[in-house]
Design a protein around this motif. Structure first.
Motif, PDB file in Angstrom:
ATOM      1  N   ASP A 243     -23.903  -3.670 -13.694  1.00 59.78           N
ATOM      2  CA  ASP A 243     -24.158  -2.490 -14.530  1.00 59.78           C
ATOM      3  C   ASP A 243     -23.162  -2.368 -15.678  1.00 59.78           C
ATOM      4  O   ASP A 243     -23.481  -1.806 -16.722  1.00 59.78           O
ATOM      5  CB  ASP A 243     -24.201  -1.201 -13.700  1.00 59.78           C
ATOM      6  CG  ASP A 243     -23.091  -1.126 -12.668  1.00 59.78           C
ATOM      7  OD1 ASP A 243     -22.242  -2.038 -12.624  1.00 59.78           O
ATOM      8  OD2 ASP A 243     -23.066  -0.163 -11.901  1.00 59.78           O
ATOM      9  N   GLY A 244     -21.960  -2.894 -15.491  1.00 51.52           N
ATOM     10  CA  GLY A 244     -21.054  -2.930 -16.633  1.00 51.52           C
ATOM     11  C   GLY A 244     -21.561  -3.949 -17.636  1.00 51.52           C
ATOM     12  O   GLY A 244     -21.624  -3.700 -18.841  1.00 51.52           O
TER      13      GLY A 244
ATOM     14  N   ILE B 103     -27.975  -5.495 -11.230  1.00 50.71           N
ATOM     15  CA  ILE B 103     -27.329  -4.960 -10.036  1.00 50.71           C
ATOM     16  C   ILE B 103     -26.562  -3.700 -10.387  1.00 50.71           C
ATOM     17  O   ILE B 103     -25.503  -3.761 -11.005  1.00 50.71           O
ATOM     18  CB  ILE B 103     -26.367  -6.000  -9.435  1.00 50.71           C
ATOM     19  CG1 ILE B 103     -27.088  -7.313  -9.145  1.00 50.71           C
ATOM     20  CG2 ILE B 103     -25.696  -5.442  -8.166  1.00 50.71           C
ATOM     21  CD1 ILE B 103     -28.145  -7.249  -8.067  1.00 50.71           C
TER      22      ILE B 103
ATOM     23  N   ASN C  32     -24.393  -0.964  -9.119  1.00 58.30           N
ATOM     24  CA  ASN C  32     -23.566  -0.480  -8.008  1.00 58.30           C
ATOM     25  C   ASN C  32     -22.646   0.660  -8.465  1.00 58.30           C
ATOM     26  O   ASN C  32     -21.661   0.975  -7.824  1.00 58.30           O
ATOM     27  CB  ASN C  32     -22.761  -1.626  -7.366  1.00 58.30           C
ATOM     28  CG  ASN C  32     -21.878  -2.340  -8.374  1.00 58.30           C
ATOM     29  OD1 ASN C  32     -21.731  -1.887  -9.511  1.00 58.30           O
ATOM     30  ND2 ASN C  32     -21.289  -3.444  -7.968  1.00 58.30           N
TER      31      ASN C  32
ATOM     32  N   ILE D  91     -20.415   1.029 -10.498  1.00 60.41           N
ATOM     33  CA  ILE D  91     -18.978   0.796 -10.654  1.00 60.41           C
ATOM     34  C   ILE D  91     -18.735  -0.582 -11.266  1.00 60.41           C
ATOM     35  O   ILE D  91     -19.626  -1.428 -11.255  1.00 60.41           O
ATOM     36  CB  ILE D  91     -18.261   0.879  -9.270  1.00 60.41           C
ATOM     37  CG1 ILE D  91     -16.764   1.152  -9.438  1.00 60.41           C
ATOM     38  CG2 ILE D  91     -18.454  -0.409  -8.470  1.00 60.41           C
ATOM     39  CD1 ILE D  91     -16.315   2.385  -8.762  1.00 60.41           C
ATOM     40  N   TYR D  92     -17.563  -0.773 -11.826  1.00 59.06           N
ATOM     41  CA  TYR D  92     -17.115  -2.111 -12.190  1.00 59.06           C
ATOM     42  C   TYR D  92     -16.447  -2.692 -10.959  1.00 59.06           C
ATOM     43  O   TYR D  92     -15.329  -2.311 -10.616  1.00 59.06           O
ATOM     44  CB  TYR D  92     -16.094  -2.059 -13.329  1.00 59.06           C
ATOM     45  CG  TYR D  92     -16.702  -1.807 -14.685  1.00 59.06           C
ATOM     46  CD1 TYR D  92     -17.967  -1.260 -14.818  1.00 59.06           C
ATOM     47  CD2 TYR D  92     -16.007  -2.146 -15.845  1.00 59.06           C
ATOM     48  CE1 TYR D  92     -18.525  -1.043 -16.073  1.00 59.06           C
ATOM     49  CE2 TYR D  92     -16.555  -1.924 -17.104  1.00 59.06           C
ATOM     50  CZ  TYR D  92     -17.811  -1.370 -17.205  1.00 59.06           C
ATOM     51  OH  TYR D  92     -18.351  -1.156 -18.438  1.00 59.06           O
ATOM     52  N   GLY D  93     -17.131  -3.606 -10.300  1.00 60.23           N
ATOM     53  CA  GLY D  93     -16.581  -4.173  -9.085  1.00 60.23           C
ATOM     54  C   GLY D  93     -15.437  -5.122  -9.387  1.00 60.23           C
ATOM     55  O   GLY D  93     -14.306  -4.961  -8.934  1.00 60.23           O
TER      56      GLY D  93
HETATM   57 MG   LIG Z   1     -21.139  -2.936 -11.233  1.00 59.99          MG
END
Ligand SMILES: [Mg+2]
Ligand SMILES: Cc1ncc(C[n+]2csc(CCOP(=O)(O)OP(=O)(O)O)c2C)c(N)n1
Ligand SMILES: Cc1ncc(C[n+]2csc(CCOP(=O)(O)OP(=O)(O)O)c2C)c(N)n1
Ligand code: SF4
Ligand code: SF4
Ligand code: SF4
Ligand code: SF4
Ligand code: SF4
Ligand code: SF4
Ligand SMILES: [Mg+2]
Lengths: 184, 248, 352, 82, 248, 352, 82, 184
Positions: free
Chosen positions: B94-95, B120, B122, B124-126
């Motif tokens: 998503d980032g 994907i 989620n 957040i920046y995983g």
């Molecule tokens: Mg993400």
């Protein structure tokens, strides 16, 4: 005095915190200190480690490839770092998780059943402090009390309730080794 | 005894580097199964993002191209224009897709570029350790929204998929989730349809998959599944958003 | 004297910026500098400041462009690939003569590369940042304390010259913790007003922030103006440090992390009787050209040490201008050890 | 029962891949998956397992396979034709 | 005799450099009149694009900031965050806003950044000599679609305004046209409302203005007005697309 | 011999690319190079090629990244600010070792600057294009004919070294018309197959295009590999030209447009008895360092002539290495005249 | 009519700004705007004009003002109160 | 032989085309030639100009600040370029649009009522060819026939129907000057 230590374990075992605690304590005692994490996308769930240097002279590199001591909390860390210790250096190993013997004969090995003791204290998470206490007992670089006093500055505020437990853990590790050493 | 479910051929033997319980792995498996089933492994070129899935090129056993952060749709466009007869997919976080790569995904979609995008989300920046993503929920704490995402300052959880559905280029856009076996099965169906769309020359397709990041959400894998259902799904409702055709 | 705190390099940068009166941060996450935005996100609201995570580095540098044009002290930070994306924006900021501080916590490239510390962006920082004839003023700290001091100073320099300033660190400096002391915080309200800023033309002529000049003569004039500014910068802003250089015959030239590791190598070499010292450029642009040239009578050989395939060495060679040999030692992707530099010094010292 | 020498496994785990996330445990409708308490893989994870005695109870619903993010699980079923 | 219509105060005396009949000038006048009427000239900071309106900073008699190509929304964000009490507007072309600047406009809109955007859609890159814009019509010949825009290869005329209207951030989004006095009056109303929205702190507003480029369309100014009505308006229908509030 | 045609520099580049077997163009409009995309849009469809106007330069360079990774000969072109936006993508292309040709028809910066011809992107092209230790191979044509020859050659060089190649022109070269001859067109189907390209792993191991290396040792290895490649490039690819240098005591060093104007100044100076010649680097990277060094015995003074504030002069000074003085003449924003260079030559020649 | 010495203009053009686009010509409902054939401004454009004799015919609808992209036109109206 | 010419006028007056025509013709005659437009965002509706150089030696810069000749088709162009002409150089001026006299005494001025003649021929757009014809009559650098032959290569195909008209225009300009010159 110039001491280079690597502390390593699984992510979550708290090796970063004991590194910071040690560095902070060194600073309070007026020594030069540095703390350097391994950073970045370590394989998730892999090992974490940091290097702490405590010295009475200026610190050049905060990294070391030949540490004076290593504190290893799991097998991959022992496999990776115990070969790097200087001749005559120190390996503090967590026998609760590491069955394998350190293969080198030219280093001193201190065995600490850290998880077991931590469990005795009622919280596995303080295994790291037990390891640090053990280390401090052998390497007389920083006063144990300084380290205890530093807990409140290094632990995030929400964990301040656990300071007594952490102190106890430091003591247990410390005593364990003092006993071993005196026994020797 | 007969094997009824096992490791797909289109995955290499390499262990995923994802955190325990991270549903990136789940989606990888689905894509690999689809490559197996459609027998396109040797026809496929995948484009890996920069994000936790950066090493996707080590897992998918097809030709892979690592993109720069956010530019997977542009990279895929370059590939597809050279090999219009091959299957090209991108896999983006998503980032990657909804922040830095906004222009690239909008224009690939608008061109109806005949590729398949797996998105994907989620929230957040995983990879970089848990910063706010454009899809981060209101009030959600991240390292860059330490007091919870404040819409006034940090903007709204972005509805990329709804937004892209307005464009003329896409053929199939859907949102699915990877938080339960039932939803995972549905996700696979949608993903397979998206690949089929490409094989049929219908143009751009995109499947958004709601996904977990237990590590940066700071909760256990199981709880992450529940959190996804309870908090993400209301903001990002599942379903087909655009479909120019029914693929049987 | 202020109390010492133990702080990560990245966070120390953030704190120094706030103390310098910076209340605006626009950036996009990237390892290994993520503690900077995290710190700013946590601390700026306490100072009525604005932290904004931009949609990309391109956007971030243009937000900085806008905020700087509006008269604010503003910070952005990134790491190598992200800096490349800021290139065009930085060129605009330089062209429009706006002050700001850009932090690059270098990692190893090219491309996605890895996140290991590196000094591979020296050329980019000092010469080819983007299109056109402009320069950033580039500071190269080598300790966490210097990260603080030079970030703080950077805001002043940026304002004084209306020019972007870069603080060029690397993953090691950004990630490590060291004891550090801070200066007294500055109140941004007490900074001199920027008369040229776009803040609404109330009762004055309108202000325009711009880097466009269509007529060739105007364009040349704009560039001449910049050129003259850089001459002033060169005359006034050079910073460097020397270590054990008094009687040295070999000089190591190194900056940042490479310099701090080199000091150890120098101490070790000195123990072996090799007469070696260190020249450490603190500003990379302007480069301490004259300062190095002045050592040529004494120094017989130079060894440039970098975490790259050799970039600053060109500036060292330009300074030495053929009078002495300039050798190179470097590694990249991997942080080298003092011992490795020592070996090179022994080899060099051997034929004295 | 005495005829069988080794258990014919219906649920096989690649323990080295397993990260102990426990997602499979929850989704099993017959509750036969558990975390091995006596061992760790080389990454330090306690892997999931279906004890031999429970293998038969598997109803081949594939829920665990669907759920496992690390694709650790291989499922077998008695051949229908037998 | 009393003056009933004359050169607005908020324009400098500088002659526009626009081609004969180019409606960029018309929109400039409207904006200036609105600054006059709302008495905000001394409170306003305008952001000029890269495009034919690149010299807008020479015409508007308020503080002006020249942006890099496409990044006006980011520049404006920087300005507005420093001066939340000032009026900030951006003026962008269709190449600037809908192509290179896609990410910046999407995210400024999604953040609900309290600025006003004027989006000049003339279906072409004017300044650079008539290349395809993302808004170029199907079949339209430009220097980069010499055989007419082919949707398969060059993508679809993009509906930026519709797309942005899907987001949660914007308060007011409308499409107007500058091809007749009637429409110009309507355009002014919409523009004024957009500025008022900002003054009321309602967040992001955007007015798309269909505009002519006689030079690069290769027709006479008058014919350009007709071409706009006949060919552009059906693809880009006028009207309010999003409005969170009625401003009286 | 092929027939001469009168052609604009920009269009000639397009035609040369097509003749070199390039069938893919991804770019974004910008003055003064718009004739290149226009030409490609018109001509590529006739060769079953693909012209795609990207949404931005960032996207364009990543489309090139994809197409190059897929094995195609691919071209992109832009001008200064647009090149800055391509920086990150080019670094990825270099890191992943992919061939492509990037044209920069320079205009004058920084920022938006103006559209006048300039050579202000020399540093960017040859040194600091983007983050990390990489280089493009940079050709600097000075006539429309050379635009053609070097663009054509560029595709070969790019393929041979798997490295991005830049053709560095300026607004004057791009916009002017000159007579030009073309080579026979190449059939792209007959080019050697690129075994490493991502075109579907049919019956072979999978191919991966990548520039990521997480482990420090891998990262260093990746960089070492690049470094070794650049050494080969330096050894084999240097191109330069000399003019009236045989008995010269002063050498003008200039490239591209500056070089062609300088020839006139040299002729004029020769008429006045000043012994001056020209060294014209045709490759800017690799720079003709040895070739210039070889002239130091004969040449007493060097004059670097550029349309910038002085960028290539650093490479000239590095080559001369202090043995002779290196002077500078430059203007920017404005194209200088032969007379201006002549005046400098007279001044220099005067104290002979 | 004889009382007036000079025509009081209702429609005034800034001829130097005018680019001769003719957009004003078309929108005037009373058809009084035309292009001056006898002169050019310094940019080479023939400006628009309303001949003196037609000035009075202006109905002050402002269409021309609205339409003029170069803001060349100033409009006057008789004062109502007179 | 080395001739540097600037041609200038309003956009749309066709100065670029006559420049290209001249350059092309020069090339056909085996000369070195260059054509260089002023480019970029000229103020819309402003002037356009190009520089053509025809030479029997190599051409250094395709630009010139001291042209041998200028062909000016409107007043702003005459104001801008006539002061730049070399001493003794040539100004060909379009008297149909330019009333003002060329102020210099040290240059030759040829006056061509180009628009009027073009209107006589029925198409204002060929005023440029009349100017070029006039120029060629005075400067004997390229054969008029070569120029006529080049029309088909330089004009876009859709304008090929107008070639005879263009030829006529070239002739008219050419003759006008030949007469003037012979009268002198
Ligand atoms: Mg993400
Ligand atoms: C140009 C650039 N900017 C920033 C980064 C750092 N970066 C790497 S991954 C990432 C975001 C990852 O988040 P997302 O796309 O959501 O993927 P996830 O890890 O959550 O799967 C960022 C910002 C980078 N590598 N390159
Ligand atoms: C980074 C960059 N890329 C490209 C350009 C060239 N450029 C200038 S304006 C423009 C497009 C103009 O079109 P539009 O935004 O539609 O405005 P218009 O001229 O039609 O009003 C382009 C591509 C530039 N200046 N900078
Ligand atoms: S950080 Fe989050 S997204 Fe990345 S692998 Fe771990 S759980 Fe998955
Ligand atoms: S297949 Fe179903 S029943 Fe069998 S172990 Fe898995 S979840 Fe349990
Ligand atoms: S879901 Fe997979 S990884 Fe998780 S515990 Fe079960 S078998 Fe292991
Ligand atoms: S080129 Fe088109 S948009 Fe630009 S000023 Fe001329 S008519 Fe207007
Ligand atoms: S105001 Fe109306 S009536 Fe008067 S000149 Fe203008 S258009 Fe004609
Ligand atoms: S609309 Fe304006 S510019 Fe056009 S002709 Fe009329 S007055 Fe002149
Ligand atoms: Mg446009």
């Amino acid at each position: 005095m110039h001491e280079e230590i690597i502390m390593a374990g699984f992510g979550g075992q708290g090796v970063m915190s004991i590194g910071q605690l040690l560095a902070y304590s060194g600073m309070t005692e007026g020594l030069n200190v540095s703390w350097m994490p391994s950073y970045g996308p370590e394989m998730r769930g892999g090992t974490a480690n940091c290097t702490v240097i405590v010295s009475d002279s200026k610190i050049a590199s905060p990294l070391t490839s030949k540490p004076d001591s290593v504190i290893v909390m799991n097998l991959p860390s022992q496999d990776k770092f115990s070969p790097k210790v200087k001749e005559g250096g120190l390996v503090v190993t967590n026998t609760s998780l590491i069955e394998k013997e350190v293969e080198r004969k030219d280093v001193e090995v201190i065995k600490v059943p850290a998880n077991e003791i931590a469990n005795e204290l009622g919280n596995t998470r303080v295994a790291n402090m037990i390891m640090l206490g053990a280390y401090l007992a052998r390497k007389d670089i920083i006063d144990l009390d300084t380290v205890k006093d530093s807990l409140s500055s290094v632990l995030p505020e929400r964990h301040h309730g656990l300071i007594p437990l952490n102190e106890e853990a430091l003591d247990r590790g410390f005593e364990l080794v003092k006993e071993q050493v005196s026994v020797k | 005894m007969k094997k009824i479910a096992s490791y797909p051929d289109s995955l290499t033997e390499k262990h995923f580097h994802y955190c325990p319980g991270c549903t990136h792995g789940t989606v990888h498996r689905l894509i690999a199964e689809i490559m197996d089933e459609l027998e396109i492994r040797e026809e496929t070129i995948g484009v890996a993002p920069v994000g936790c899935a950066v090493l996707a090129y080590e897992y998918f056993d097809c030709d892979m191209h690592e993109a720069s952060h956010g530019r997977a749709p542009a990279v895929a466009t370059g590939i597809k224009r050279v090999h219009p007869d091959k299957v090209v997919f991108t896999y983006q976080g998503d980032g990657d897709l909804a922040s830095i790569g906004t222009a690239e995904i909008v224009h690939a979609a608008n061109r109806g570029e005949n590729i398949t995008t797996i998105f994907i989300n989620n929230a957040i920046y995983g990879m970089t350790g848990g910063q706010m993503a454009p899809t981060t929920l209101e009030g959600q704490k991240t390292t860059t929204t330490p007091y919870g995402r404040n819409l006034k300052e940090a903007g709204n959880p972005i509805k990329m998929t709804e937004m892209l559905s307005v464009l003329d280029g896409p053929s199939y856009i859907a949102r699915v989730s990877a938080h339960s076996p039932k939803h995972i099965r549905k996700a696979k169906k949608a993903l397979k349809k998206a690949f089929q769309m490409q094989l049929d020359g219908k143009g751009f397709s995109l499947i958004e998959v709601l996904s977990t990041c237990p590590t940066n959400w700071g909760i256990k894998p199981k709880d992450a599944l529940n959190w996804l259902e309870e908090y993400m799904m209301p903001v990002y409702p599942l379903g087909d958003l655009k479909d120019i055709k029914e693929v049987e | 004297m202020a109390e010492k705190v133990l702080m990560k390099g990245n966070e120390a940068i953030g704190e120094a910026a706030i103390r310098a009166g910076c209340r605006y941060f626009f950036g996009y996450p990237i390892t290994p500098q993520n503690d900077i935005p995290a710190y700013m996100a946590r601390e700026l609201p306490k100072h009525d400041g604005v932290f904004l995570q931009a949609e990309s580095e391109v956007a971030a540098s243009n937000m900085v462009y806008g905020a700087a044009g509006s008269g604010a002290r503003v910070l952005t930070s990134s790491s190598s690939p992200g800096i490349s994306l800021k290139a065009e924006g930085i060129s605009y900021i330089a062209g429009a003569e706006l002050p700001c501080v850009v932090v690059n916590i270098m990692r190893c490239g090219p491309g996605l590369g890895g996140i290991q510390p590196s000094q591979g962006d020296y050329f980019q920082a000092t010469k080819g940042m983007a299109h056109g004839d402009f320069h950033m003023i580039v500071y190269a700290p080598s300790t966490v304390q210097e990260l603080v001091d030079l970030t703080y100073k950077g805001f002043d320099t940026a304002d004084r010259y209306r020019n972007p300033v870069m603080v060029l660190g690397d993953g090691m400096l950004g990630q490590m913790m060291e004891p550090v002391e801070f200066m007294e915080p500055l109140d941004p309200a007490e900074l001199p007003k920027k008369e040229w800023a776009t803040d609404g033309a109330k009762g004055r002529e309108t202000n325009v922030i711009n880097s466009l000049a269509l007529a060739p003569e105007e364009l040349e004039a704009m560039n001449k103006k910049l050129e003259n500014k850089y001459k002033r910068v060169k005359a006034n802003e050079v910073m460097h440090e020397e270590y054990r250089l008094e009687d040295a015959e070999i000089a190591v030239v190194a900056y940042g992390t490479s310099a701090r590791i080199s000091t150890k190598a120098i101490d070790m070499a000195r123990e072996r009787g090799i007469k070696v010292g260190l020249i450490r450029p603190i500003t990379l642009y302007p480069f301490p050209e004259k300062e190095i040239a002045a050592t040529c009578d004494q120094i017989k050989k130079y060894l440039t040490v970098e975490m790259s395939t050799g970039q600053m060495i060109e500036d060292v060679r330009l300074a030495v201008n053929g009078r002495r040999p300039v050798e190179f030692f470097g590694r990249l992707g991997v942080v080298f050890e003092a011992e490795e530099v020592l070996q090179r010094l022994i080899a060099l010292g051997g034929d004295n | 029962m005495a005829e069988k020498k080794t258990v014919e496994k219906k649920v096989v785990f690649d323990e080295e891949r397993c990260k102990g996330c426990e997602l499979c445990v929850d989704v099993c409708p017959v509750d036969i998956i558990r975390m091995a308490e006596d061992r760790m893989n080389s990454h330090g994870y306690q892997p999931a397992e279906v004890p031999d005695e429970d293998q038969e109870k598997c109803i081949s619903c594939t829920q665990c396979y669907q759920m496992c993010p690390d694709v650790c699980i291989t499922l077998y079923k008695e051949n229908k034709k037998d």
